[in-house]
Design a protein around this motif. Structure first.
Motif, PDB file in Angstrom:
ATOM      1  N   VAL A  54      -7.011   7.032   1.543  1.00 15.52           N
ATOM      2  CA  VAL A  54      -6.325   5.591   1.922  1.00 15.52           C
ATOM      3  C   VAL A  54      -5.605   5.433   3.173  1.00 15.52           C
ATOM      4  CG1 VAL A  54      -4.721   4.403   0.806  1.00 15.52           C
ATOM      5  CG2 VAL A  54      -6.178   5.263  -0.576  1.00 15.52           C
ATOM      6  N   VAL A  75     -12.625   2.851  -3.813  1.00 17.83           N
ATOM      7  CA  VAL A  75     -11.693   2.229  -2.525  1.00 17.83           C
ATOM      8  C   VAL A  75     -12.400   2.425  -1.279  1.00 17.83           C
ATOM      9  CG1 VAL A  75      -9.452   2.470  -1.486  1.00 17.83           C
ATOM     10  CG2 VAL A  75      -9.331   2.279  -3.990  1.00 17.83           C
ATOM     11  N   HIS A  83      -7.538  -2.778  -2.615  1.00 19.78           N
ATOM     12  CA  HIS A  83      -6.163  -2.527  -2.750  1.00 19.78           C
ATOM     13  C   HIS A  83      -5.728  -2.477  -4.232  1.00 19.78           C
ATOM     14  CE1 HIS A  83      -1.900  -2.982  -2.166  1.00 19.78           C
ATOM     15  NE2 HIS A  83      -1.735  -3.791  -2.873  1.00 19.78           N
ATOM     16  N   THR A 122     -10.947   6.848  -5.914  1.00 23.28           N
ATOM     17  CA  THR A 122     -11.023   7.064  -4.393  1.00 23.28           C
ATOM     18  C   THR A 122     -12.303   6.493  -3.886  1.00 23.28           C
ATOM     19  OG1 THR A 122      -9.716   8.971  -4.652  1.00 23.28           O
ATOM     20  CG2 THR A 122     -10.570   8.798  -2.574  1.00 23.28           C
ATOM     21  N   TRP A 131      -7.680  -1.443  -6.730  1.00 22.48           N
ATOM     22  CA  TRP A 131      -7.958  -0.168  -7.193  1.00 22.48           C
ATOM     23  C   TRP A 131      -6.971   0.901  -6.805  1.00 22.48           C
ATOM     24  CZ3 TRP A 131     -10.748   1.114 -10.985  1.00 22.48           C
ATOM     25  CH2 TRP A 131     -11.847   0.188 -11.488  1.00 22.48           C
ATOM     26  N   HIS A 132      -6.538   0.885  -5.543  1.00 17.63           N
ATOM     27  CA  HIS A 132      -5.613   1.769  -4.965  1.00 17.63           C
ATOM     28  C   HIS A 132      -4.269   1.928  -5.942  1.00 17.63           C
ATOM     29  CE1 HIS A 132      -2.979   4.276  -2.447  1.00 17.63           C
ATOM     30  NE2 HIS A 132      -2.501   3.184  -1.959  1.00 17.63           N
ATOM     31  N   CYS A 133      -3.827   0.551  -6.166  1.00 15.75           N
ATOM     32  CA  CYS A 133      -2.839   0.596  -7.174  1.00 15.75           C
ATOM     33  C   CYS A 133      -2.959   0.833  -8.424  1.00 15.75           C
ATOM     34  CB  CYS A 133      -2.264  -1.189  -7.035  1.00 15.75           C
ATOM     35  SG  CYS A 133      -1.522  -1.628  -5.520  1.00 15.75           S
ATOM     36  N   PHE A 164      -4.645   3.533  -9.410  1.00 20.00           N
ATOM     37  CA  PHE A 164      -4.781   5.054  -9.218  1.00 20.00           C
ATOM     38  C   PHE A 164      -3.488   5.519  -9.644  1.00 20.00           C
ATOM     39  CE2 PHE A 164      -4.104   9.425  -7.338  1.00 20.00           C
ATOM     40  CZ  PHE A 164      -5.415   9.773  -7.212  1.00 20.00           C
ATOM     41  N   LEU A 182      -7.350  -2.711   3.028  1.00 21.95           N
ATOM     42  CA  LEU A 182      -8.025  -2.607   1.695  1.00 21.95           C
ATOM     43  C   LEU A 182      -8.009  -4.135   0.891  1.00 21.95           C
ATOM     44  CD1 LEU A 182      -5.763   0.466   0.464  1.00 21.95           C
ATOM     45  CD2 LEU A 182      -7.913   0.350   1.348  1.00 21.95           C
ATOM     46  N   ARG A 242       0.461  -1.197   0.139  1.00 26.07           N
ATOM     47  CA  ARG A 242       0.010  -0.106  -0.087  1.00 26.07           C
ATOM     48  C   ARG A 242       0.777   1.388   0.091  1.00 26.07           C
ATOM     49  NH1 ARG A 242      -4.860   1.919   4.286  1.00 26.07           N
ATOM     50  NH2 ARG A 242      -5.201  -0.253   4.243  1.00 26.07           N
ATOM     51  N   SER A 279       0.928   4.324  -2.740  1.00 20.96           N
ATOM     52  CA  SER A 279       0.820   5.602  -2.277  1.00 20.96           C
ATOM     53  C   SER A 279       2.091   6.535  -2.846  1.00 20.96           C
ATOM     54  CB  SER A 279       0.491   5.866  -0.754  1.00 20.96           C
ATOM     55  OG  SER A 279      -0.589   5.249  -0.533  1.00 20.96           O
ATOM     56  N   HIS A 339      -7.067  11.625  -2.213  1.00 19.53           N
ATOM     57  CA  HIS A 339      -6.985   9.862  -2.281  1.00 19.53           C
ATOM     58  C   HIS A 339      -5.788   9.411  -1.273  1.00 19.53           C
ATOM     59  CE1 HIS A 339      -6.984   5.850  -4.069  1.00 19.53           C
ATOM     60  NE2 HIS A 339      -5.914   6.030  -3.910  1.00 19.53           N
TER      61      HIS A 339
END
Length: 178
Positions: free
Chosen positions: A130, A84, A153, A81, A155-157, A159, A136, A19, A23, A126
């Motif tokens: 997170v 997530v 998780h 965002t 989806w966060h990646c 981004f 996540l 994560r 970020s 975002h």
């Protein structure tokens, strides 16, 4: 690009990405976009530039201005965002509206310098969202239109990966600086 092998590969890479790394990547790419935007005049930022077809950039995305690209990225950033947050909070995918990538994430031809702040805020929000979320990984899944099912998780990646996809386009639109 809707290839099951590509989707499998991307989901595997994202699963192996911590994560904090995702970020940091999002912040780094967001900073690059903002720096590029600060180097151009408002007139140059509004000028539509044709770029060649490239991986991740549909043909309907090859005639944009820099500010249009920032607006597109901000729209996608905000949607990711929301996804997530929704998935990480136990929300069910069925309660999310469907997104048409050919319609719902396209920018306005009149996008202007206000998109610099809008884009920067979307990245900052975002990362903050997170940071405040619990786990996540292992949330419910919501399908990416090209790459298959993603949990919060993944989806966060996505981004930062999405920003990276459009970075070459951003540099081409901005052009060489005098």
């Amino acid at each position: 690009m809707n290839n099951p092998i590509t989707g499998f590969f991307l989901r595997t890479v994202f699963r192996l990405t911590p994560r904090k790394t995702a970020s940091r990547q999002a912040l780094r790419f967001g900073t690059i976009y903002t720096r590029l935007a600060e180097e151009i005049s408002p007139e140059a930022g509004r000028t539509v530039v044709e770029v060649p077809r490239m991986a991740g950039v549909d043909t309907d995305m090859t005639h944009w201005s820099y500010f249009m690209l920032l607006e597109h990225n901000a729209i996608v950033n905000q949607r990711i965002t929301h996804l997530v947050q929704h998935l990480a909070s136990g929300g069910q995918p069925a309660s999310l509206p469907a997104v048409d990538p050919k319609r719902d994430v396209l920018p306005s031809p009149s996008a202007g310098p206000e998109q610099i702040e809008n884009f920067s805020n979307s990245v900052r929000r975002h990362i903050e969202a997170v940071r405040l979320l619990g786990r996540l990984r292992g949330s419910a899944h919501y399908p990416h239109p090209l790459f298959g099912p993603f949990d919060a998780h993944l989806w966060h990646c996505m981004f930062g990966f999405h920003l990276r996809i459009h970075l070459r386009q951003a540099r081409m639109i901005r052009g060489p600086m005098a």
